[in-house]
Design an enzyme around this catalytic site. Structure first.
Site, short mmCIF file in Angstrom:
data_model
loop_
_atom_site.label_atom_id
_atom_site.label_comp_id
_atom_site.label_asym_id
_atom_site.label_seq_id
_atom_site.Cartn_x
_atom_site.Cartn_y
_atom_site.Cartn_z
N ARG A 114 6.67 -2.04 -21.66
CA ARG A 114 6.37 -0.61 -21.86
C ARG A 114 6.21 0.17 -20.56
O ARG A 114 5.60 1.24 -20.54
CB ARG A 114 5.13 -0.45 -22.75
CG ARG A 114 5.32 -1.02 -24.14
CD ARG A 114 4.14 -0.73 -25.04
NE ARG A 114 4.40 -1.23 -26.39
CZ ARG A 114 4.09 -2.45 -26.82
NH1 ARG A 114 3.51 -3.30 -25.98
NH2 ARG A 114 4.35 -2.82 -28.05
N LYS B 108 16.00 10.70 -15.25
CA LYS B 108 16.82 10.41 -16.43
C LYS B 108 17.36 8.99 -16.32
O LYS B 108 17.97 8.62 -15.32
CB LYS B 108 18.00 11.38 -16.53
CG LYS B 108 17.67 12.72 -17.14
CD LYS B 108 18.96 13.50 -17.36
CE LYS B 108 18.71 14.82 -18.03
NZ LYS B 108 19.98 15.54 -18.27
N GLU C 257 29.34 16.79 -8.03
CA GLU C 257 27.97 17.21 -8.30
C GLU C 257 27.47 18.17 -7.23
O GLU C 257 26.68 19.08 -7.52
CB GLU C 257 27.05 15.98 -8.39
CG GLU C 257 27.37 15.04 -9.54
CD GLU C 257 26.98 15.57 -10.92
OE1 GLU C 257 26.41 16.69 -11.00
OE2 GLU C 257 27.23 14.87 -11.91
N LYS D 34 18.01 20.15 -7.13
CA LYS D 34 17.68 19.39 -8.32
C LYS D 34 16.17 19.19 -8.44
O LYS D 34 15.60 19.31 -9.54
CB LYS D 34 18.39 18.04 -8.34
CG LYS D 34 18.12 17.28 -9.64
CD LYS D 34 19.13 16.24 -9.98
CE LYS D 34 18.88 15.70 -11.38
NZ LYS D 34 19.81 14.61 -11.74
N GLU E 52 13.93 18.65 -19.76
CA GLU E 52 15.08 19.43 -20.20
C GLU E 52 14.81 20.27 -21.45
O GLU E 52 15.59 20.34 -22.39
CB GLU E 52 16.30 18.52 -20.43
CG GLU E 52 17.63 19.23 -20.28
CD GLU E 52 18.81 18.27 -20.30
OE1 GLU E 52 19.57 18.30 -21.26
OE2 GLU E 52 18.95 17.51 -19.33
N ARG F 95 16.23 23.06 -16.97
CA ARG F 95 16.89 21.85 -16.45
C ARG F 95 18.29 21.67 -17.04
O ARG F 95 19.15 21.03 -16.43
CB ARG F 95 16.03 20.61 -16.74
CG ARG F 95 16.67 19.34 -16.19
CD ARG F 95 15.74 18.15 -16.16
NE ARG F 95 16.44 16.96 -15.68
CZ ARG F 95 15.84 15.83 -15.32
NH1 ARG F 95 14.54 15.72 -15.38
NH2 ARG F 95 16.55 14.81 -14.89
N ASN G 193 23.55 20.49 -16.27
CA ASN G 193 24.64 19.89 -17.03
C ASN G 193 25.91 20.74 -17.02
O ASN G 193 26.81 20.52 -17.84
CB ASN G 193 24.20 19.66 -18.49
CG ASN G 193 23.16 18.56 -18.59
OD1 ASN G 193 23.33 17.48 -18.06
ND2 ASN G 193 22.05 18.87 -19.25
N HIS H 216 29.27 19.18 -17.76
CA HIS H 216 29.02 17.87 -18.35
C HIS H 216 29.36 17.79 -19.84
O HIS H 216 29.70 16.71 -20.32
CB HIS H 216 27.56 17.47 -18.14
CG HIS H 216 27.25 17.04 -16.74
ND1 HIS H 216 27.45 17.86 -15.65
CD2 HIS H 216 26.76 15.86 -16.24
CE1 HIS H 216 27.08 17.21 -14.55
NE2 HIS H 216 26.67 16.01 -14.88
N HIS I 30 31.54 14.78 -20.43
CA HIS I 30 31.12 13.65 -21.25
C HIS I 30 32.12 13.38 -22.37
O HIS I 30 32.37 12.22 -22.73
CB HIS I 30 29.73 13.90 -21.84
CG HIS I 30 28.62 13.78 -20.85
ND1 HIS I 30 27.33 14.15 -21.14
CD2 HIS I 30 28.60 13.32 -19.57
CE1 HIS I 30 26.56 13.93 -20.08
NE2 HIS I 30 27.31 13.43 -19.11
N HIS J 89 32.76 9.36 -13.70
CA HIS J 89 31.89 10.46 -14.14
C HIS J 89 32.13 11.73 -13.33
O HIS J 89 32.26 12.83 -13.89
CB HIS J 89 30.42 10.02 -14.02
CG HIS J 89 29.45 11.10 -14.36
ND1 HIS J 89 29.35 11.65 -15.63
CD2 HIS J 89 28.53 11.76 -13.60
CE1 HIS J 89 28.42 12.60 -15.64
NE2 HIS J 89 27.90 12.66 -14.42
#
Length: 364
Positions: free
Chosen positions: A123, A145, A187, A229, A239, A243, A247, A250, A254, A267
């Site tokens: 955990r 992330k 990026e 960032k 997000e 935030r 993206n 993206h 994606h 990517h």
């Protein structure tokens, strides 16, 4: 070359980002986090042979009790559940506990998977990001992330889990393949497009030197991208609002990655192409001028990134984007520019999106 230290301001979970050359060999950076601890290095078959021994030496010098290593196969196609289990296997086989520190040494895939493993093992155990690709240094190592891919969508299974620190050694970029370097530039371009037009100007003007790996210039752009960032993440860690602008490119990117099969398009390549698609959509919506859209497209091309989407079919694009994490009750939310240097999330008319995809060559 200059060395920089930035702070990601998240209250009691704040952490530093160290940027400079030769940092893997500086044991003092690691000492506060690993002294007296068991450490697990998570790396891959490409990066491990290059840098794991040096990192292990620094960790031992910093007082780590013992250092184990788990080596994963290299590639986006291995960012999946079976490969993640290899990390858990290693942690359990070495009788690691909640005080074990996991160090993710590699690019974005290793950082995402190592961070996710750290978030879930017992955990939650502490972890450190040591990004070795330009893309991971300017983007994925910052912000917490973590996750793995699912056949229906990228990064759909994961957690927000912040590192103890990020150690960004610019020297590791000396062994980075040209294709991966360009992926990082995607990026960097994104950060300028969404948040800082002057930064975009600088990147555009210095693209040849960036492609030639000028170390001082690379350190500067890593620093500025991390500043952008970190500022966004400190305002919206999970997000829920601003935030999401990170993206940009993206949603389309994606879809390309999932539709073509993970690993076929890198990517950064998919994001670069996704920005071109998004810029054309912004032009159609009156959010960018034709000249601004054309300029952003040229910067992407100058970075040696693909600007035209694969012929996946418009229907397939729309289907995959509906599975994106940014979709809201089935409605696709796009990150769109408000001129160069500003962005916001917004729905877009499906007819315009389909027209954009078709005219850029994504149709069957």
């Amino acid at each position: 070359m200059s060395r920089y230290t930035l702070e990601v301001d998240l209250g009691d979970r704040s952490y530093p980002i160290h940027i400079g050359a030769g940092l893997l060999g500086q044991a003092e950076l690691f000492l506060p986090h690993v002294a007296g601890m068991v450490v697990m290095i998570c790396t891959n078959t490409t990066v491990g042979p290059l840098y794991a021994a040096q990192l292990k030496g620094s960790l031992i010098q910093a007082g780590a009790k013992v250092v184990h290593t788990v080596i994963l196969p290299d590639g986006e196609e291995f960012k999946d559940w079976p490969t993640l289990q290899l990390v858990f296997d290693a942690l359990l086989q070495h009788h690691c506990d909640r005080k074990t520190v996991l160090v993710a040494l590699g690019g974005g895939v290793i950082g995402d998977m190592g961070g996710f493993a750290a978030s879930a093992f017992m955990r939650g155990i502490p972890f450190i990001q040591v990004p070795t690709t330009l893309l991971s240094q300017v983007d994925s190592s910052v912000g917490g992330k973590t996750g793995i891919n699912h056949p229906l969508g990228k990064n759909m299974i994961g957690a927000f889990y912040q590192p103890q620190m990020v150690v960004t050694d610019i020297s590791t970029l000396n062994t980075l393949p040209d294709r991966e370097l360009s992926c990082g530039l995607a990026e960097i371009i994104k950060h300028g497009a969404i948040a800082d037009s002057a930064y975009l100007d600088m990147v555009e003007a210095n693209m040849p030197s960036l492609l030639n790996r000028d170390p001082g210039l690379l350190a500067q752009v890593v620093k500025r991208s991390c500043e952008i960032k970190a500022d966004v993440v400190s305002k919206d860690e999970r997000e829920g609002g601003i935030r999401a602008i990170l993206n940009f490119g993206h949603t389309f990117g994606h879809a390309i990655e999932a539709g073509m099969g993970y690993g076929q398009w890198y990517h950064g390549e998919a994001v670069g192409c996704g920005m071109v698609i998004a810029a054309d959509l912004c032009r159609r919506m009156g959010r960018l001028t034709a000249a601004e859209s054309a300029r952003l497209t040229k910067v992407v091309i100058d970075a040696r990134l693909p600007a035209l989407p694969p012929r996946m079919g418009v229907d397939r694009f729309m289907e995959l984007m509906a599975h994106d994490k940014k979709a809201d009750s089935g409605s696709i939310k796009y990150v769109l520019l408000n001129g160069l240097g500003g962005a916001s999330t917004s729905p877009a008319d499906d007819t315009l999106v389909r027209q954009t995809l078709q005219e850029l060559g994504a149709g069957d």
